[in-house]
Write a protein that holds these residues in place. Structure first.
Motif, PDB file in Angstrom:
ATOM      1  N   GLN A 141      17.628-110.604 -34.047  1.00  0.00           N
ATOM      2  CA  GLN A 141      17.633-109.431 -33.183  1.00  0.00           C
ATOM      3  C   GLN A 141      17.741-108.144 -33.988  1.00  0.00           C
ATOM      4  N   GLY A 142      17.150-107.074 -33.482  1.00  0.00           N
ATOM      5  CA  GLY A 142      17.258-105.763 -34.105  1.00  0.00           C
ATOM      6  C   GLY A 142      17.822-104.769 -33.115  1.00  0.00           C
TER       7      GLY A 142
ATOM      8  N   TRP B 277      22.920-107.607 -18.835  1.00  0.00           N
ATOM      9  CA  TRP B 277      22.963-107.321 -20.264  1.00  0.00           C
ATOM     10  C   TRP B 277      21.982-108.235 -20.982  1.00  0.00           C
ATOM     11  N   HIS B 278      21.295-107.690 -21.992  1.00  0.00           N
ATOM     12  CA  HIS B 278      20.356-108.497 -22.773  1.00  0.00           C
ATOM     13  C   HIS B 278      20.278-107.957 -24.192  1.00  0.00           C
ATOM     14  N   GLY B 279      19.719-108.746 -25.089  1.00  0.00           N
ATOM     15  CA  GLY B 279      19.526-108.324 -26.473  1.00  0.00           C
ATOM     16  C   GLY B 279      18.071-108.290 -26.873  1.00  0.00           C
ATOM     17  N   TYR B 280      17.186-108.156 -25.899  1.00  0.00           N
ATOM     18  CA  TYR B 280      15.755-108.138 -26.188  1.00  0.00           C
ATOM     19  C   TYR B 280      15.380-106.952 -27.056  1.00  0.00           C
TER      20      TYR B 280
ATOM     21  N   ALA C 221      24.313-112.008 -17.891  1.00  0.00           N
ATOM     22  CA  ALA C 221      24.175-111.788 -19.328  1.00  0.00           C
ATOM     23  C   ALA C 221      23.216-112.816 -19.900  1.00  0.00           C
ATOM     24  N   TYR C 222      22.327-112.344 -20.761  1.00  0.00           N
ATOM     25  CA  TYR C 222      21.469-113.241 -21.523  1.00  0.00           C
ATOM     26  C   TYR C 222      22.300-113.784 -22.673  1.00  0.00           C
TER      27      TYR C 222
ATOM     28  N   GLY D 281      23.055-104.478 -27.678  1.00  0.00           N
ATOM     29  CA  GLY D 281      23.191-104.366 -29.125  1.00  0.00           C
ATOM     30  C   GLY D 281      22.626-105.536 -29.888  1.00  0.00           C
ATOM     31  N   GLY D 282      22.283-106.615 -29.190  1.00  0.00           N
ATOM     32  CA  GLY D 282      21.700-107.779 -29.869  1.00  0.00           C
ATOM     33  C   GLY D 282      22.333-109.071 -29.419  1.00  0.00           C
ATOM     34  N   ASN D 283      21.517-110.111 -29.277  1.00  0.00           N
ATOM     35  CA  ASN D 283      22.003-111.382 -28.748  1.00  0.00           C
ATOM     36  C   ASN D 283      23.010-112.073 -29.656  1.00  0.00           C
ATOM     37  N   ASP D 284      22.996-111.774 -30.953  1.00  0.00           N
ATOM     38  CA  ASP D 284      23.886-112.476 -31.865  1.00  0.00           C
ATOM     39  C   ASP D 284      25.360-112.248 -31.533  1.00  0.00           C
TER      40      ASP D 284
END
Length: 427
Positions: free
Chosen positions: A4-5, A40-43, A95-96, A73-76
Protein backbone atom coordinates in the motif's frame (compact mmCIF):
# COMPACT_ATOMS: atom_id res chain seq x y z
CA UNK A 1 -1.38 -8.97 0.17
CA UNK A 2 -0.91 -5.78 -1.78
CA UNK A 3 1.74 -3.22 -0.99
CA UNK A 4 0.00 0.00 0.00
CA UNK A 5 1.03 3.61 -0.60
CA UNK A 6 -0.40 7.02 0.23
CA UNK A 7 -3.07 8.85 -1.72
CA UNK A 8 -3.78 12.50 -1.01
CA UNK A 9 -7.10 14.13 -1.82
CA UNK A 10 -9.39 16.60 -0.15
CA UNK A 11 -12.48 15.97 1.96
CA UNK A 12 -14.88 17.59 -0.50
CA UNK A 13 -17.91 16.14 -2.24
CA UNK A 14 -20.63 13.68 -1.41
CA UNK A 15 -18.14 10.83 -1.40
CA UNK A 16 -15.16 11.42 0.85
CA UNK A 17 -11.71 9.89 0.59
CA UNK A 18 -9.46 11.17 3.39
CA UNK A 19 -5.71 11.03 3.69
CA UNK A 20 -5.88 10.04 7.35
CA UNK A 21 -8.55 9.20 9.85
CA UNK A 22 -8.20 12.55 11.54
CA UNK A 23 -8.85 14.41 8.30
CA UNK A 24 -12.51 13.47 8.06
CA UNK A 25 -12.90 11.07 10.96
CA UNK A 26 -14.98 8.00 11.58
CA UNK A 27 -18.66 7.90 12.31
CA UNK A 28 -18.16 8.40 16.00
CA UNK A 29 -19.88 6.31 18.65
CA UNK A 30 -23.20 8.10 18.28
CA UNK A 31 -26.01 6.88 16.03
CA UNK A 32 -27.38 10.01 14.34
CA UNK A 33 -30.64 8.28 13.39
CA UNK A 34 -29.74 7.91 9.72
CA UNK A 35 -28.75 4.96 7.61
CA UNK A 36 -25.63 6.68 6.27
CA UNK A 37 -22.31 4.97 6.99
CA UNK A 38 -18.54 5.41 6.85
CA UNK A 39 -16.23 2.83 5.27
CA UNK A 40 -12.49 2.85 5.97
CA UNK A 41 -10.19 1.46 3.28
CA UNK A 42 -6.54 1.45 2.23
CA UNK A 43 -7.04 1.48 -1.53
CA UNK A 44 -4.57 3.34 -3.72
CA UNK A 45 -4.15 3.97 -7.43
CA UNK A 46 -6.59 2.17 -9.70
CA UNK A 47 -8.43 0.66 -6.72
CA UNK A 48 -9.14 4.14 -5.33
CA UNK A 49 -10.43 5.41 -8.66
CA UNK A 50 -12.64 2.36 -9.15
CA UNK A 51 -14.26 2.29 -5.72
CA UNK A 52 -14.70 6.07 -5.71
CA UNK A 53 -16.62 5.90 -8.98
CA UNK A 54 -18.77 3.04 -7.73
CA UNK A 55 -19.36 4.83 -4.43
CA UNK A 56 -20.63 7.89 -6.28
CA UNK A 57 -22.93 5.69 -8.32
CA UNK A 58 -24.30 4.06 -5.16
CA UNK A 59 -24.85 7.38 -3.42
CA UNK A 60 -26.67 8.83 -6.42
CA UNK A 61 -29.02 5.85 -6.47
CA UNK A 62 -29.35 5.51 -2.67
CA UNK A 63 -29.31 9.02 -1.12
CA UNK A 64 -30.83 7.70 2.12
CA UNK A 65 -28.06 5.07 2.42
CA UNK A 66 -25.06 7.20 1.48
CA UNK A 67 -21.56 5.81 2.04
CA UNK A 68 -18.59 8.00 2.96
CA UNK A 69 -15.25 6.45 1.98
CA UNK A 70 -12.31 7.32 4.23
CA UNK A 71 -8.72 6.47 3.29
CA UNK A 72 -7.21 5.07 6.47
CA UNK A 73 -3.53 5.46 5.54
CA UNK A 74 -3.00 1.96 4.17
CA UNK A 75 -4.23 -1.58 4.71
CA UNK A 76 -1.05 -2.71 6.46
CA UNK A 77 -2.00 -0.82 9.63
CA UNK A 78 -5.79 -0.89 9.50
CA UNK A 79 -6.20 -3.53 12.22
CA UNK A 80 -4.36 -1.36 14.74
CA UNK A 81 -6.30 1.73 13.64
CA UNK A 82 -9.63 -0.07 13.85
CA UNK A 83 -8.81 -1.35 17.33
CA UNK A 84 -7.76 2.13 18.42
CA UNK A 85 -11.02 3.46 17.01
CA UNK A 86 -13.01 1.28 19.40
CA UNK A 87 -11.19 2.88 22.32
CA UNK A 88 -11.57 6.42 20.97
CA UNK A 89 -15.17 5.91 19.86
CA UNK A 90 -14.52 6.85 16.22
CA UNK A 91 -14.53 3.37 14.69
CA UNK A 92 -16.04 2.93 11.21
CA UNK A 93 -19.26 1.19 10.26
CA UNK A 94 -17.26 -0.91 7.75
CA UNK A 95 -13.51 -1.52 7.44
CA UNK A 96 -11.54 -3.18 4.68
CA UNK A 97 -9.35 -5.66 6.56
CA UNK A 98 -6.77 -8.31 5.73
CA UNK A 99 -8.01 -11.84 6.34
CA UNK A 100 -5.49 -12.16 9.17
CA UNK A 101 -7.46 -9.47 11.06
CA UNK A 102 -10.51 -11.72 11.43
CA UNK A 103 -9.14 -13.64 14.40
CA UNK A 104 -8.33 -10.60 16.57
CA UNK A 105 -11.54 -8.78 15.60
CA UNK A 106 -13.70 -11.85 16.23
CA UNK A 107 -13.49 -11.00 19.96
CA UNK A 108 -14.83 -7.49 19.35
CA UNK A 109 -18.42 -7.29 20.73
CA UNK A 110 -19.32 -4.66 18.12
CA UNK A 111 -18.55 -7.03 15.23
CA UNK A 112 -21.72 -7.76 13.26
CA UNK A 113 -22.89 -11.36 12.91
CA UNK A 114 -23.85 -11.67 9.24
CA UNK A 115 -24.81 -15.35 9.26
CA UNK A 116 -28.55 -14.84 8.84
CA UNK A 117 -28.07 -12.15 6.22
CA UNK A 118 -25.79 -14.40 4.18
CA UNK A 119 -28.63 -16.88 3.80
CA UNK A 120 -30.66 -14.41 1.74
CA UNK A 121 -31.09 -16.05 -1.71
CA UNK A 122 -30.65 -12.64 -3.36
CA UNK A 123 -27.05 -12.53 -2.14
CA UNK A 124 -26.24 -16.02 -3.51
CA UNK A 125 -23.57 -16.64 -0.88
CA UNK A 126 -22.54 -19.96 -2.42
CA UNK A 127 -21.56 -18.14 -5.61
CA UNK A 128 -18.47 -16.79 -3.83
CA UNK A 129 -15.34 -18.90 -4.27
CA UNK A 130 -14.78 -21.27 -1.30
CA UNK A 131 -11.54 -19.53 -0.34
CA UNK A 132 -13.29 -16.25 0.47
CA UNK A 133 -16.23 -17.93 2.19
CA UNK A 134 -13.82 -19.77 4.50
CA UNK A 135 -11.96 -16.57 5.31
CA UNK A 136 -15.24 -14.80 6.14
CA UNK A 137 -16.33 -17.41 8.68
CA UNK A 138 -15.35 -17.89 12.33
CA UNK A 139 -16.70 -20.86 14.28
CA UNK A 140 -19.56 -21.28 11.81
CA UNK A 141 -20.54 -17.59 11.88
CA UNK A 142 -20.26 -15.31 8.87
CA UNK A 143 -18.49 -12.16 10.10
CA UNK A 144 -17.49 -10.42 6.86
CA UNK A 145 -18.26 -9.87 3.19
CA UNK A 146 -15.47 -10.96 0.82
CA UNK A 147 -13.59 -8.00 -0.67
CA UNK A 148 -10.66 -9.56 -2.56
CA UNK A 149 -9.40 -13.02 -3.42
CA UNK A 150 -5.97 -13.99 -4.66
CA UNK A 151 -3.62 -16.96 -4.65
CA UNK A 152 -0.05 -17.94 -5.35
CA UNK A 153 0.98 -19.38 -8.70
CA UNK A 154 4.27 -19.74 -10.53
CA UNK A 155 5.07 -16.80 -12.83
CA UNK A 156 8.13 -17.36 -15.01
CA UNK A 157 10.21 -15.51 -17.60
CA UNK A 158 9.94 -17.39 -20.90
CA UNK A 159 12.99 -15.68 -22.38
CA UNK A 160 15.25 -16.73 -19.49
CA UNK A 161 14.10 -20.33 -19.86
CA UNK A 162 14.87 -20.24 -23.58
CA UNK A 163 18.28 -18.68 -22.94
CA UNK A 164 19.12 -21.39 -20.41
CA UNK A 165 17.95 -24.07 -22.84
CA UNK A 166 15.50 -25.69 -20.43
CA UNK A 167 11.85 -26.60 -20.83
CA UNK A 168 9.24 -24.26 -19.40
CA UNK A 169 7.29 -25.24 -16.26
CA UNK A 170 4.32 -27.57 -16.65
CA UNK A 171 1.27 -28.06 -14.41
CA UNK A 172 2.76 -31.40 -13.33
CA UNK A 173 6.10 -30.08 -12.11
CA UNK A 174 7.50 -31.58 -8.91
CA UNK A 175 9.62 -29.74 -6.40
CA UNK A 176 12.66 -31.54 -7.76
CA UNK A 177 11.84 -30.22 -11.24
CA UNK A 178 11.52 -26.75 -9.76
CA UNK A 179 14.82 -26.96 -7.90
CA UNK A 180 16.71 -28.15 -10.98
CA UNK A 181 15.24 -25.37 -13.12
CA UNK A 182 16.10 -22.70 -10.54
CA UNK A 183 19.71 -23.90 -10.41
CA UNK A 184 19.95 -23.94 -14.22
CA UNK A 185 18.52 -20.43 -14.49
CA UNK A 186 20.92 -18.98 -11.92
CA UNK A 187 23.83 -17.08 -13.42
CA UNK A 188 25.80 -15.31 -10.72
CA UNK A 189 28.02 -13.40 -13.16
CA UNK A 190 24.94 -11.96 -14.88
CA UNK A 191 23.20 -11.35 -11.55
CA UNK A 192 20.35 -13.74 -12.41
CA UNK A 193 18.59 -15.90 -9.80
CA UNK A 194 16.32 -18.82 -10.50
CA UNK A 195 13.70 -17.94 -7.88
CA UNK A 196 12.85 -15.27 -5.32
CA UNK A 197 11.40 -15.67 -1.83
CA UNK A 198 10.15 -12.83 0.39
CA UNK A 199 12.19 -13.35 3.54
CA UNK A 200 11.27 -10.54 5.91
CA UNK A 201 9.69 -12.89 8.46
CA UNK A 202 6.20 -11.45 8.01
CA UNK A 203 3.05 -13.11 6.71
CA UNK A 204 4.55 -12.65 3.23
CA UNK A 205 7.16 -15.21 4.29
CA UNK A 206 4.70 -17.47 6.07
CA UNK A 207 2.00 -18.00 3.48
CA UNK A 208 4.49 -19.27 0.89
CA UNK A 209 5.73 -21.84 3.40
CA UNK A 210 2.16 -22.86 4.30
CA UNK A 211 1.42 -23.81 0.69
CA UNK A 212 4.43 -26.14 0.74
CA UNK A 213 3.47 -27.56 4.14
CA UNK A 214 -0.06 -28.37 2.98
CA UNK A 215 1.17 -29.86 -0.29
CA UNK A 216 3.38 -32.25 1.65
CA UNK A 217 0.38 -33.37 3.72
CA UNK A 218 1.01 -31.30 6.83
CA UNK A 219 -1.06 -28.90 8.93
CA UNK A 220 -0.19 -25.69 10.73
CA UNK A 221 -2.25 -26.47 13.86
CA UNK A 222 -4.29 -29.37 15.12
CA UNK A 223 -7.94 -29.54 14.06
CA UNK A 224 -9.08 -27.80 17.26
CA UNK A 225 -6.42 -25.05 16.85
CA UNK A 226 -5.12 -25.87 20.31
CA UNK A 227 -1.63 -27.16 19.45
CA UNK A 228 1.02 -26.72 16.75
CA UNK A 229 1.12 -29.44 14.10
CA UNK A 230 3.78 -28.19 11.66
CA UNK A 231 6.67 -29.99 13.39
CA UNK A 232 6.14 -33.03 11.21
CA UNK A 233 7.65 -34.88 8.27
CA UNK A 234 5.78 -32.50 5.97
CA UNK A 235 7.02 -29.40 7.80
CA UNK A 236 10.58 -30.72 7.67
CA UNK A 237 10.34 -31.57 3.96
CA UNK A 238 9.22 -28.03 3.14
CA UNK A 239 12.02 -26.44 5.18
CA UNK A 240 14.60 -28.80 3.71
CA UNK A 241 13.49 -27.79 0.22
CA UNK A 242 13.94 -24.11 1.09
CA UNK A 243 17.34 -24.70 2.65
CA UNK A 244 18.54 -26.81 -0.29
CA UNK A 245 17.69 -24.05 -2.75
CA UNK A 246 18.69 -20.98 -0.72
CA UNK A 247 21.76 -22.25 1.16
CA UNK A 248 23.09 -25.18 -0.89
CA UNK A 249 22.23 -24.15 -4.46
CA UNK A 250 22.17 -20.40 -3.80
CA UNK A 251 19.57 -20.09 -6.53
CA UNK A 252 17.18 -17.88 -4.53
CA UNK A 253 17.08 -14.11 -4.29
CA UNK A 254 15.95 -13.34 -0.74
CA UNK A 255 13.77 -10.25 -0.84
CA UNK A 256 13.84 -8.25 2.38
CA UNK A 257 10.23 -7.14 2.09
CA UNK A 258 10.84 -4.05 -0.03
CA UNK A 259 9.13 -5.70 -3.01
CA UNK A 260 12.34 -5.39 -5.06
CA UNK A 261 11.71 -8.87 -6.46
CA UNK A 262 9.10 -7.49 -8.87
CA UNK A 263 11.53 -4.93 -10.30
CA UNK A 264 14.23 -7.58 -10.69
CA UNK A 265 11.82 -9.95 -12.40
CA UNK A 266 10.72 -7.16 -14.75
CA UNK A 267 14.42 -6.50 -15.52
CA UNK A 268 15.10 -10.15 -16.37
CA UNK A 269 17.13 -10.87 -13.23
CA UNK A 270 14.81 -13.49 -11.69
CA UNK A 271 13.54 -16.51 -13.58
CA UNK A 272 10.58 -17.56 -11.44
CA UNK A 273 8.30 -16.05 -8.80
CA UNK A 274 5.66 -17.41 -6.46
CA UNK A 275 3.35 -14.44 -6.62
CA UNK A 276 -0.24 -13.36 -7.13
CA UNK A 277 -2.29 -11.51 -9.73
CA UNK A 278 -1.46 -8.14 -8.18
CA UNK A 279 2.03 -8.25 -9.76
CA UNK A 280 0.99 -8.95 -13.36
CA UNK A 281 0.44 -5.32 -14.28
CA UNK A 282 4.13 -4.67 -13.46
CA UNK A 283 5.27 -7.22 -16.01
CA UNK A 284 3.85 -5.67 -19.16
CA UNK A 285 7.30 -5.70 -20.81
CA UNK A 286 8.11 -9.30 -19.77
CA UNK A 287 7.42 -12.36 -21.91
CA UNK A 288 6.00 -14.33 -19.00
CA UNK A 289 3.91 -17.41 -18.37
CA UNK A 290 1.74 -18.51 -15.46
CA UNK A 291 1.25 -22.06 -14.21
CA UNK A 292 0.13 -23.62 -10.93
CA UNK A 293 2.71 -24.29 -8.20
CA UNK A 294 5.03 -27.29 -8.28
CA UNK A 295 3.84 -30.03 -5.96
CA UNK A 296 4.53 -32.97 -3.72
CA UNK A 297 3.17 -36.36 -4.83
CA UNK A 298 0.74 -34.77 -7.28
CA UNK A 299 -0.58 -32.23 -4.74
CA UNK A 300 -0.32 -28.71 -6.21
CA UNK A 301 -2.21 -26.92 -3.46
CA UNK A 302 -2.01 -23.14 -3.34
CA UNK A 303 -2.98 -20.60 -0.71
CA UNK A 304 -5.23 -17.56 -0.81
CA UNK A 305 -5.01 -14.40 1.27
CA UNK A 306 -8.54 -12.98 1.01
CA UNK A 307 -9.32 -9.47 2.21
CA UNK A 308 -12.68 -8.65 3.76
CA UNK A 309 -15.25 -5.97 4.52
CA UNK A 310 -15.98 -6.21 8.26
CA UNK A 311 -18.97 -4.42 9.83
CA UNK A 312 -19.37 -3.00 13.31
CA UNK A 313 -22.81 -2.46 14.86
CA UNK A 314 -24.21 0.94 15.78
CA UNK A 315 -27.78 0.36 14.73
CA UNK A 316 -29.75 -2.06 12.58
CA UNK A 317 -30.28 0.67 9.99
CA UNK A 318 -26.57 1.33 9.61
CA UNK A 319 -25.80 -2.38 9.40
CA UNK A 320 -28.54 -2.66 6.77
CA UNK A 321 -26.74 -0.01 4.72
CA UNK A 322 -23.33 -1.61 5.23
CA UNK A 323 -24.67 -4.98 4.12
CA UNK A 324 -26.56 -3.52 1.16
CA UNK A 325 -23.56 -1.54 -0.10
CA UNK A 326 -20.92 -4.25 0.28
CA UNK A 327 -23.08 -6.98 -1.26
CA UNK A 328 -23.93 -4.64 -4.17
CA UNK A 329 -20.22 -3.85 -4.55
CA UNK A 330 -19.41 -7.56 -4.68
CA UNK A 331 -22.35 -8.58 -6.90
CA UNK A 332 -21.25 -10.27 -10.16
CA UNK A 333 -21.67 -7.44 -12.67
CA UNK A 334 -20.52 -4.65 -10.36
CA UNK A 335 -17.47 -6.52 -9.12
CA UNK A 336 -16.42 -7.56 -12.60
CA UNK A 337 -16.62 -3.90 -13.62
CA UNK A 338 -14.35 -3.13 -10.68
CA UNK A 339 -11.98 -6.01 -11.56
CA UNK A 340 -11.65 -4.82 -15.15
CA UNK A 341 -10.36 -1.50 -13.82
CA UNK A 342 -8.08 -2.94 -11.11
CA UNK A 343 -6.91 -6.39 -12.20
CA UNK A 344 -8.40 -8.05 -9.10
CA UNK A 345 -9.58 -11.62 -9.55
CA UNK A 346 -13.30 -12.40 -9.74
CA UNK A 347 -14.85 -13.07 -6.33
CA UNK A 348 -17.67 -15.23 -7.68
CA UNK A 349 -17.87 -18.13 -10.11
CA UNK A 350 -20.68 -16.38 -11.98
CA UNK A 351 -18.34 -13.51 -12.89
CA UNK A 352 -16.32 -15.89 -15.06
CA UNK A 353 -19.47 -16.64 -17.07
CA UNK A 354 -20.25 -13.02 -17.91
CA UNK A 355 -19.29 -12.07 -21.51
CA UNK A 356 -17.05 -9.21 -20.33
CA UNK A 357 -14.84 -11.69 -18.44
CA UNK A 358 -13.36 -13.06 -21.66
CA UNK A 359 -13.96 -10.18 -24.04
CA UNK A 360 -12.44 -7.50 -21.79
CA UNK A 361 -10.94 -8.73 -18.50
CA UNK A 362 -8.79 -11.60 -19.79
CA UNK A 363 -7.56 -9.57 -22.75
CA UNK A 364 -6.51 -6.76 -20.45
CA UNK A 365 -4.80 -9.05 -17.91
CA UNK A 366 -2.91 -11.93 -19.60
CA UNK A 367 -2.36 -14.79 -17.18
CA UNK A 368 -5.27 -13.82 -14.92
CA UNK A 369 -7.30 -16.84 -16.01
CA UNK A 370 -4.62 -19.17 -14.64
CA UNK A 371 -4.94 -17.47 -11.26
CA UNK A 372 -8.73 -17.74 -11.37
CA UNK A 373 -8.53 -21.44 -12.27
CA UNK A 374 -5.91 -21.90 -9.54
CA UNK A 375 -8.53 -21.07 -6.90
CA UNK A 376 -9.58 -24.71 -7.29
CA UNK A 377 -6.20 -25.59 -5.76
CA UNK A 378 -6.94 -23.61 -2.59
CA UNK A 379 -8.03 -26.25 -0.10
CA UNK A 380 -7.01 -24.76 3.26
CA UNK A 381 -7.69 -21.50 5.04
CA UNK A 382 -5.41 -19.99 7.64
CA UNK A 383 -6.93 -20.41 11.11
CA UNK A 384 -9.25 -17.58 12.12
CA UNK A 385 -8.09 -17.41 15.73
CA UNK A 386 -7.06 -14.37 17.82
CA UNK A 387 -3.58 -15.80 18.31
CA UNK A 388 -2.84 -16.17 14.61
CA UNK A 389 -0.60 -13.10 14.35
CA UNK A 390 1.68 -14.50 17.06
CA UNK A 391 1.68 -17.94 15.44
CA UNK A 392 2.57 -16.32 12.13
CA UNK A 393 5.42 -14.38 13.70
CA UNK A 394 6.97 -17.55 15.12
CA UNK A 395 6.65 -19.43 11.82
CA UNK A 396 7.98 -16.46 9.87
CA UNK A 397 11.08 -16.26 12.04
CA UNK A 398 11.52 -20.03 11.65
CA UNK A 399 11.49 -19.87 7.85
CA UNK A 400 13.68 -16.78 7.79
CA UNK A 401 16.36 -18.41 9.93
CA UNK A 402 16.52 -21.45 7.63
CA UNK A 403 16.67 -19.42 4.41
CA UNK A 404 19.52 -17.34 5.85
CA UNK A 405 21.40 -20.46 6.92
CA UNK A 406 21.24 -19.44 10.56
CA UNK A 407 19.47 -22.61 11.74
CA UNK A 408 19.05 -26.19 10.58
CA UNK A 409 15.46 -27.10 9.61
CA UNK A 410 14.76 -29.44 12.55
CA UNK A 411 16.31 -27.02 15.02
CA UNK A 412 14.13 -24.21 13.66
CA UNK A 413 11.01 -26.38 13.78
CA UNK A 414 11.63 -27.31 17.41
CA UNK A 415 12.17 -23.68 18.45
CA UNK A 416 9.07 -22.40 16.63
CA UNK A 417 6.97 -25.25 18.03
CA UNK A 418 7.89 -24.29 21.57
CA UNK A 419 6.94 -20.67 20.93
CA UNK A 420 3.61 -21.53 19.31
CA UNK A 421 2.76 -23.94 22.14
CA UNK A 422 3.21 -21.08 24.61
CA UNK A 423 1.12 -18.72 22.47
CA UNK A 424 -1.77 -21.15 22.16
CA UNK A 425 -1.61 -21.95 25.86
CA UNK A 426 -1.99 -18.25 26.65
CA UNK A 427 1.46 -17.90 28.14
Amino acid sequence: MRQQGRFAVTCAGALTVAVALGACGGSGDVDDGTAKITLWHGYTGAQTEAITALGKQWNAEHPDQAVTLVFDGGNDDVLQKTTAGFVAGNYPDVAYEYGSSVGPLSRQPRLADLTERSQDPAVDWDDFFPAVKDASTVNGKVVAVPALVDNLALVYNKDLFARAGIAEPTPDWTWQDFRQAAAALTDKEAGVYGWSYVNDGTEDTVWRYLAMLWQAGGELLTADNKKPAFNSAAGLAALNQLRDMAVTDRSVYLDTGNQNYSNLFADGKIGMLWTGPWDLSSFDKVHYGVVRLPGYNGNHESISGPDLYMMFNRSDRKTDTAWAFTTWLTSPKVHLEYAIQTGDLPLRTSETKLPEYRSTYLKKYPGAEEFTDNLDNVQHARPNIPEYSQVSQAVGEMVQSVLLGQAQPQEALDSATETVQSVLAGS
